[in-house]
Scaffold this motif. Structure first.
Motif, PDB file in Angstrom:
ATOM      1  N   TRP A  18      24.533 -43.435  19.906  1.00 15.41           N
ATOM      2  CA  TRP A  18      24.547 -42.306  18.978  1.00 15.41           C
ATOM      3  C   TRP A  18      23.200 -42.135  18.298  1.00 15.41           C
ATOM      4  O   TRP A  18      22.772 -41.007  18.030  1.00 15.41           O
ATOM      5  CB  TRP A  18      25.653 -42.482  17.936  1.00 15.41           C
TER       6      TRP A  18
ATOM      7  N   ALA B 370      34.243 -42.307  21.244  1.00 18.10           N
ATOM      8  CA  ALA B 370      32.895 -42.257  20.667  1.00 18.10           C
ATOM      9  C   ALA B 370      31.840 -42.254  21.765  1.00 18.10           C
ATOM     10  O   ALA B 370      30.888 -41.468  21.720  1.00 18.10           O
ATOM     11  CB  ALA B 370      32.689 -43.435  19.731  1.00 18.10           C
ATOM     12  N   ALA B 374      29.292 -39.160  23.027  1.00 17.69           N
ATOM     13  CA  ALA B 374      27.834 -39.321  23.071  1.00 17.69           C
ATOM     14  C   ALA B 374      27.301 -38.909  24.439  1.00 17.69           C
ATOM     15  O   ALA B 374      26.295 -38.188  24.538  1.00 17.69           O
ATOM     16  CB  ALA B 374      27.455 -40.767  22.763  1.00 17.69           C
TER      17      ALA B 374
END
Lengths: 170, 479
Positions: A18, B370, B374
């Motif tokens: 991220w 998650a 991404a």
């Protein structure tokens, strides 16, 4: 390998992934192809500084400055006032603006009387904007006179190419 | 690099040339980051599966670093103003894909199968070939407008590439879809991946010339501009070809990709929403009618509508059903939000095609929501940079080509991800850069190369006005 290490690595990997995405987005934010938000601010600051300087300067010097090249009246945009492209504006940022029917011109003229590379408008070293006819067939007119050499443009003077008229404005 | 202001005395309104920053150093920093992340992932997989850092860590890291480094140096030399994000994004996706392919190679279940081959070393080789083609594109394609000359040759080339898999003896039917060709001694390639790029060149060249006719001649009806009947010709031809692909190669993905790309480019070229409406209607009609008689497509639709039924039927040994769609959904489900951790999932249960068509399921299980988000954002960023390049490009051909390539890329990601996640019927395409498959990796590196070339041309600062030979005689006298 202990459970804890693996959990830390798992979360760490997601965090790093991220982080990359966020950094990439940051790069895009500051990379808006040559336009810079900061610059406008600093230019305004600089303008204010100069105004102050002008106020403090002795009168004849101030006259000289304002008479010099009308720097405070420098144009910031080019506006098409007549012709098919009426209303188009181009911000003047020190780049050369080419006019003509060629597809790679800055302003592509859709005009039967325009040549493919008709004219260009560029700043000289002092920042004065100059219009130059590039050997067009039907000529480029500044006010009423046909251009024969690169000529400085004053604010609001109409430049006529075929049916298209452009002006420099503040 | 930055803007130049005038002399300090009057540094006000004169705006010097804003040289577009080349941003190569940003690219280098991101590239280092993009090499470090996969190396980290590689170590993580090794620790999770074998309790030790994998022995190939150094050579793998160096290999990926070398590929990225060569790419970067070539961009620095031959396309100095190109977009700084595309190369790091592609490198990261390629590297992470390699790690997951290697991780699936370590699976005992997959190793037990009869068709098992070590896929990771091959994929590394394909990636190197891909970067080689990327380098070649940047070196030999000095200006993307050269491609404009080959508009109709591209059309012929693309048609040949699309027809090749149907040629008897050359084409190969792999699990129901005829999209591969076999070259003796070299293995199989998927010409559709290359046809994607070649077709984008043709569409860009064609639409650039014809867009005025397609945009202007129309009647207004219910808020939509209806094109004239004869202007519908091109879209009908492309539609017919995509339907033929669907029927003869039984591949929904390729068919959707080409038709979708044409509709996107048509919309961008003409600014008419009606084309999108027409395109959606036509593709829906085509897909539904083909699905009604083509068994392979029917089976895919069945697996999409009711994966659980397909799963049970396949478990019972009924031929012609697949367990994979359901298994992929289970993989996503067991991953949850944060995933099980690299190397600790059971996505290898998917078995065949776990490292190609279904690679996203492994990401879903081991990195969770998650991680998949991404990854999808990385794809979105590539597409965004492509669209941005199209906006910045000064010539209409470059604009259309960039939008076509990034549109095709986006569609491919959508078709594959949507298929694996059960949003649309599954198709036989591969996730660009992530999935195992030589043609896909090589073709997509070439695609990135062309986008970089266009963005270099678009961002290159305009040359300074040439010195006028008459300057001496035409001194301007200012008041």
């Amino acid at each position: 390998m202990s459970e804890l290490t693996l959990t830390v690595m798992r979360l760490g990997f997601l965090a790093v992934l991220w982080l990359f995405v966020i950094v990439a987005v940051q790069v895009i934010r500051s990379d808006l192809f040559g336009t810079r938000v900061t610059q406008r601010g600093s230019r305004r600051d600089a303008g204010r500084a100069q105004q102050q300087a002008a106020r403090q300067a002795p009168p004849q010097q101030r006259q000289q400055q304002s008479g010099g090249r009308g720097r405070r009246n420098a144009p910031t945009k080019l506006v098409v006032t007549e012709g098919t492209l009426t209303g188009t504006t181009v911000a003047l940022q020190g780049q050369t603006i080419t006019l003509g029917r060629a597809h790679d011109s800055t302003i592509v003229l859709d005009d039967d009387y325009a040549s493919s590379r008709h004219a260009r408008i560029y700043p000289d070293r002092d920042g004065q904007w100059i219009v130059e006819d590039l050997g067009s067939t039907n000529g480029t007119y500044l006010d009423r006179s046909r251009l024969t050499s690169p000529t400085p443009i004053s604010l609001g003077a109409p430049i006529r190419i075929g049916k298209t008229v452009i002006e420099l404005r503040k | 690099m930055s803007s130049t202001t005038n002399s300090p005395t009057h540094h006000t309104s004169t705006i010097g040339a804003i040289g577009a920053p080349s941003r190569r150093n940003t690219e280098l920093a991101l590239l280092v980051f993009a090499v470090v992340i996969p190396v980290f992932a590689y170590a993580n997989v090794g620790l999770a599966i074998n309790d030790s850092v994998p022995p190939g860590l150094l050579s793998y890291g160096l290999g990926l670093g070398l590929i990225a480094g060569v790419g970067h140096l070539v961009v620095r030399k031959f396309a100095p103003y190109a977009d700084p994000l595309l190369l790091p994004l592609a490198t990261l996706l390629n590297g992470v894909g390699l790690v997951v392919i290697w991780r699936l190679d370590q699976s005992k279940r997959l190793q037990a199968s009869s068709t098992f081959i070590e896929a990771a070393p091959r994929q590394l080789l394909y990636s190197a070939l891909g970067v080689g083609l990327f380098v070649a594109v940047l070196i030999f394609l000095k200006d993307h407008r050269v491609l404009q000359r080959y508009t109709y040759i591209s059309m012929a080339g693309a048609l040949i590439l699309l027809i090749l898999p149907l040629v008897p003896g050359l084409g190969e039917n792999v699990f129901g879809a005829r999209i591969w060709i076999k070259i003796p001694g070299l293995g199989t390639i998927q010409p559709g991946e290359f046809a994607k790029i070649v077709l984008a060149v043709f569409f860009a060249g064609y639409l650039m010339v014809k867009r005025d006719a397609l945009a202007l001649a129309s009647r207004r009806f219910m808020g939509l501009y209806l094109p004239r009947g004869r202007d519908l010709g091109p879209i009908i031809v492309v539609w017919a070809i995509s339907i033929l692909i669907l029927v003869f190669e039984t591949d929904l993905g390729t068919s959707l990709l080409f038709f979708g790309m044409f509709v996107i480019m048509l919309y961008v070229a003409t600014e008419r929403t009606s084309w999108i409406v027409f395109g959606l209607l036509m593709s829906a009609a085509g897909a539904v009618s083909v699905a009604s008689f083509e068994p392979h497509v029917q089976q895919r639709v069945q697996a999409w509508l009711d994966p659980m039924r397909e799963y049970t039927l396949s478990r019972q040994g009924v031929v012609g059903h697949t367990e994979q769609s359901m298994q992929a959904l289970w993989a996503f489900g067991s991953g949850g939000t944060l995933g099980t951790g690299l190397g600790q999932g059971n996505s290898d249960l998917i078995g065949f095609a776990a490292n190609s068509d279904f690679i996203l399921a492994t990401f879903g299980e081991e990195l969770g929501l998650a991680g998949v988000m991404a990854i999808l954002l990385l794809y979105a960023l590539i597409v965004e940079r492509g669209v941005r390049t199209a906006l910045a490009a000064r010539d209409p051909f470059g604009k259309l080509l960039a939008i076509g390539l990034s549109g095709a890329f986006a569609l491919q990601v959508f078709v594959v991800a949507g298929g694996v996640m059960g949003l649309i019927p599954l198709t036989g395409m591969t996730m660009p850069f992530l999935a195992y498959g030589g043609s896909s990796v090589i073709a997509n590196w070439a695609l990135i190369g062309i986008l970089l070339r266009i963005s270099d041309t678009a961002r290159r600062p305009a040359p300074a006005p040439a010195a006028n030979p008459d300057a001496e005689m035409t001194q301007v006298v200012r008041p």
